[in-house]
Write a protein that holds these residues in place. Sequence first.
Motif, PDB file in Angstrom:
ATOM      1  N   ASN A 228       0.834  -1.196   0.000  1.00  0.00           N
ATOM      2  CA  ASN A 228       0.000   0.000   0.000  1.00  0.00           C
ATOM      3  C   ASN A 228       0.881   1.264   0.000  1.00  0.00           C
ATOM      4  O   ASN A 228       0.617   2.207  -0.752  1.00  0.00           O
ATOM      5  N   ARG A 229       1.935   1.287   0.816  1.00  0.00           N
ATOM      6  CA  ARG A 229       2.857   2.435   0.841  1.00  0.00           C
ATOM      7  C   ARG A 229       3.569   2.586  -0.504  1.00  0.00           C
ATOM      8  O   ARG A 229       3.721   3.694  -1.015  1.00  0.00           O
ATOM      9  N   GLN A 230       4.007   1.461  -1.062  1.00  0.00           N
ATOM     10  CA  GLN A 230       4.725   1.526  -2.336  1.00  0.00           C
ATOM     11  C   GLN A 230       3.819   1.983  -3.471  1.00  0.00           C
ATOM     12  O   GLN A 230       4.229   2.782  -4.313  1.00  0.00           O
ATOM     13  N   THR A 231       2.582   1.487  -3.494  1.00  0.00           N
ATOM     14  CA  THR A 231       1.671   1.888  -4.560  1.00  0.00           C
ATOM     15  C   THR A 231       1.191   3.325  -4.361  1.00  0.00           C
ATOM     16  O   THR A 231       0.927   4.024  -5.341  1.00  0.00           O
ATOM     17  N   ALA A 232       1.104   3.787  -3.107  1.00  0.00           N
ATOM     18  CA  ALA A 232       0.742   5.184  -2.853  1.00  0.00           C
ATOM     19  C   ALA A 232       1.776   6.111  -3.502  1.00  0.00           C
ATOM     20  O   ALA A 232       1.426   7.154  -4.067  1.00  0.00           O
ATOM     21  N   ALA A 233       3.046   5.718  -3.440  1.00  0.00           N
ATOM     22  CA  ALA A 233       4.107   6.506  -4.082  1.00  0.00           C
ATOM     23  C   ALA A 233       3.919   6.508  -5.600  1.00  0.00           C
ATOM     24  O   ALA A 233       4.103   7.546  -6.242  1.00  0.00           O
ATOM     25  N   LEU A 234       3.530   5.374  -6.172  1.00  0.00           N
ATOM     26  CA  LEU A 234       3.272   5.317  -7.617  1.00  0.00           C
ATOM     27  C   LEU A 234       2.129   6.264  -7.994  1.00  0.00           C
ATOM     28  O   LEU A 234       2.208   6.976  -9.002  1.00  0.00           O
ATOM     29  N   LEU A 235       1.081   6.269  -7.180  1.00  0.00           N
ATOM     30  CA  LEU A 235      -0.076   7.128  -7.440  1.00  0.00           C
ATOM     31  C   LEU A 235       0.302   8.603  -7.312  1.00  0.00           C
ATOM     32  O   LEU A 235      -0.089   9.420  -8.159  1.00  0.00           O
ATOM     33  N   ARG A 236       1.064   8.956  -6.263  1.00  0.00           N
ATOM     34  CA  ARG A 236       1.485  10.353  -6.063  1.00  0.00           C
ATOM     35  C   ARG A 236       2.307  10.864  -7.236  1.00  0.00           C
ATOM     36  O   ARG A 236       2.218  12.028  -7.618  1.00  0.00           O
ATOM     37  N   CYS A 237       3.132  10.003  -7.798  1.00  0.00           N
ATOM     38  CA  CYS A 237       4.002  10.392  -8.915  1.00  0.00           C
ATOM     39  C   CYS A 237       3.313  10.231 -10.272  1.00  0.00           C
ATOM     40  O   CYS A 237       3.950  10.431 -11.314  1.00  0.00           O
ATOM     41  N   ALA A 238       2.046   9.839 -10.256  1.00  0.00           N
ATOM     42  CA  ALA A 238       1.261   9.639 -11.482  1.00  0.00           C
ATOM     43  C   ALA A 238       1.867   8.569 -12.393  1.00  0.00           C
ATOM     44  O   ALA A 238       1.755   8.642 -13.616  1.00  0.00           O
ATOM     45  N   LEU A 239       2.489   7.564 -11.772  1.00  0.00           N
ATOM     46  CA  LEU A 239       3.037   6.442 -12.536  1.00  0.00           C
ATOM     47  C   LEU A 239       2.008   5.330 -12.699  1.00  0.00           C
ATOM     48  O   LEU A 239       2.127   4.481 -13.584  1.00  0.00           O
ATOM     49  N   ALA A 240       1.009   5.327 -11.823  1.00  0.00           N
ATOM     50  CA  ALA A 240      -0.092   4.360 -11.875  1.00  0.00           C
ATOM     51  C   ALA A 240      -1.367   5.100 -11.493  1.00  0.00           C
ATOM     52  O   ALA A 240      -1.325   6.176 -10.900  1.00  0.00           O
ATOM     53  N   GLU A 241      -2.483   4.492 -11.859  1.00  0.00           N
ATOM     54  CA  GLU A 241      -3.791   5.052 -11.513  1.00  0.00           C
ATOM     55  C   GLU A 241      -4.712   3.926 -11.099  1.00  0.00           C
ATOM     56  O   GLU A 241      -4.510   2.773 -11.478  1.00  0.00           O
ATOM     57  N   ARG A 242      -5.717   4.269 -10.301  1.00  0.00           N
ATOM     58  CA  ARG A 242      -6.717   3.289  -9.886  1.00  0.00           C
ATOM     59  C   ARG A 242      -7.806   3.236 -10.951  1.00  0.00           C
ATOM     60  O   ARG A 242      -8.270   4.266 -11.413  1.00  0.00           O
ATOM     61  N   VAL A 243      -8.195   2.009 -11.303  1.00  0.00           N
ATOM     62  CA  VAL A 243      -9.256   1.795 -12.295  1.00  0.00           C
ATOM     63  C   VAL A 243     -10.158   0.670 -11.802  1.00  0.00           C
ATOM     64  O   VAL A 243      -9.738  -0.165 -11.000  1.00  0.00           O
ATOM     65  N   PRO A 244     -11.406   0.648 -12.278  1.00  0.00           N
ATOM     66  CA  PRO A 244     -12.264  -0.494 -11.931  1.00  0.00           C
ATOM     67  C   PRO A 244     -11.682  -1.771 -12.526  1.00  0.00           C
ATOM     68  O   PRO A 244     -10.957  -1.738 -13.515  1.00  0.00           O
ATOM     69  N   CYS A 245     -12.019  -2.898 -11.921  1.00  0.00           N
ATOM     70  CA  CYS A 245     -11.573  -4.188 -12.444  1.00  0.00           C
ATOM     71  C   CYS A 245     -12.037  -4.326 -13.889  1.00  0.00           C
ATOM     72  O   CYS A 245     -13.217  -4.142 -14.179  1.00  0.00           O
ATOM     73  N   PRO A 246     -11.134  -4.633 -14.824  1.00  0.00           N
ATOM     74  CA  PRO A 246     -11.519  -4.776 -16.227  1.00  0.00           C
ATOM     75  C   PRO A 246     -12.607  -5.830 -16.471  1.00  0.00           C
ATOM     76  O   PRO A 246     -13.344  -5.742 -17.438  1.00  0.00           O
ATOM     77  N   ASP A 247     -12.724  -6.817 -15.571  1.00  0.00           N
ATOM     78  CA  ASP A 247     -13.737  -7.854 -15.729  1.00  0.00           C
ATOM     79  C   ASP A 247     -15.018  -7.541 -14.967  1.00  0.00           C
ATOM     80  O   ASP A 247     -15.881  -8.403 -14.839  1.00  0.00           O
ATOM     81  N   GLY A 248     -15.122  -6.319 -14.445  1.00  0.00           N
ATOM     82  CA  GLY A 248     -16.350  -5.911 -13.774  1.00  0.00           C
ATOM     83  C   GLY A 248     -16.415  -6.214 -12.293  1.00  0.00           C
ATOM     84  O   GLY A 248     -17.440  -6.027 -11.678  1.00  0.00           O
TER      85      GLY A 248
END
Length: 168
Positions: free
Chosen positions: A62-82
């Motif tokens: 969670n801490r590592q992915t929060a850094a990705l989100l802050r730097c705009a390297l990743a984004e949250r999206v709905p599950c592609p399969d719904g």
Amino acid sequence: MLEKLERELMLLSRHQVLARRERDPERLERSAYLLLSRIDTQGPMSIGQLAEAFGLDTSTVNRQTAALLRCALAERVPCPDGGMARKLRITPEGRRRLDGDREVNRACLARVVAHWSPEEIQELEDVLVRLNRSAEALEGRHWPREEEGGTSTACHPPVPGASAPRAT
């Protein structure tokens, strides 16, 4: 018997660390590189899936992915399969940075093996694949590979150990 192998693997990791110290500030941190590489190979993944894939606690991921989100390297999206879970997907900036790092890594490798024959390079690649697959089998955590059709947008990662290691 394993003393020399252990020492050489330690030295190999040391060389990678030294190369990263002299790097451009645009280069990704090691954890960002690994997380983005896994998402790139497997497709959008939840924090829980990433934690399972790396054998880490969800709070760490969670801490590592929060850094990705802050730097705009990743984004949250709905599950592609719904599904209900939110997934992490690489952004165009994350793609640009990951591709840039891969290119630098490959250029460095090309300099290291510049005087090797194509057969020697292939032999090293085959042995490293075998070593990694053996480690994955012991951990019960398979790393999907693009040559295996690893890129996927499925909400559920492959079952660890579902693909048998290739005999070499």
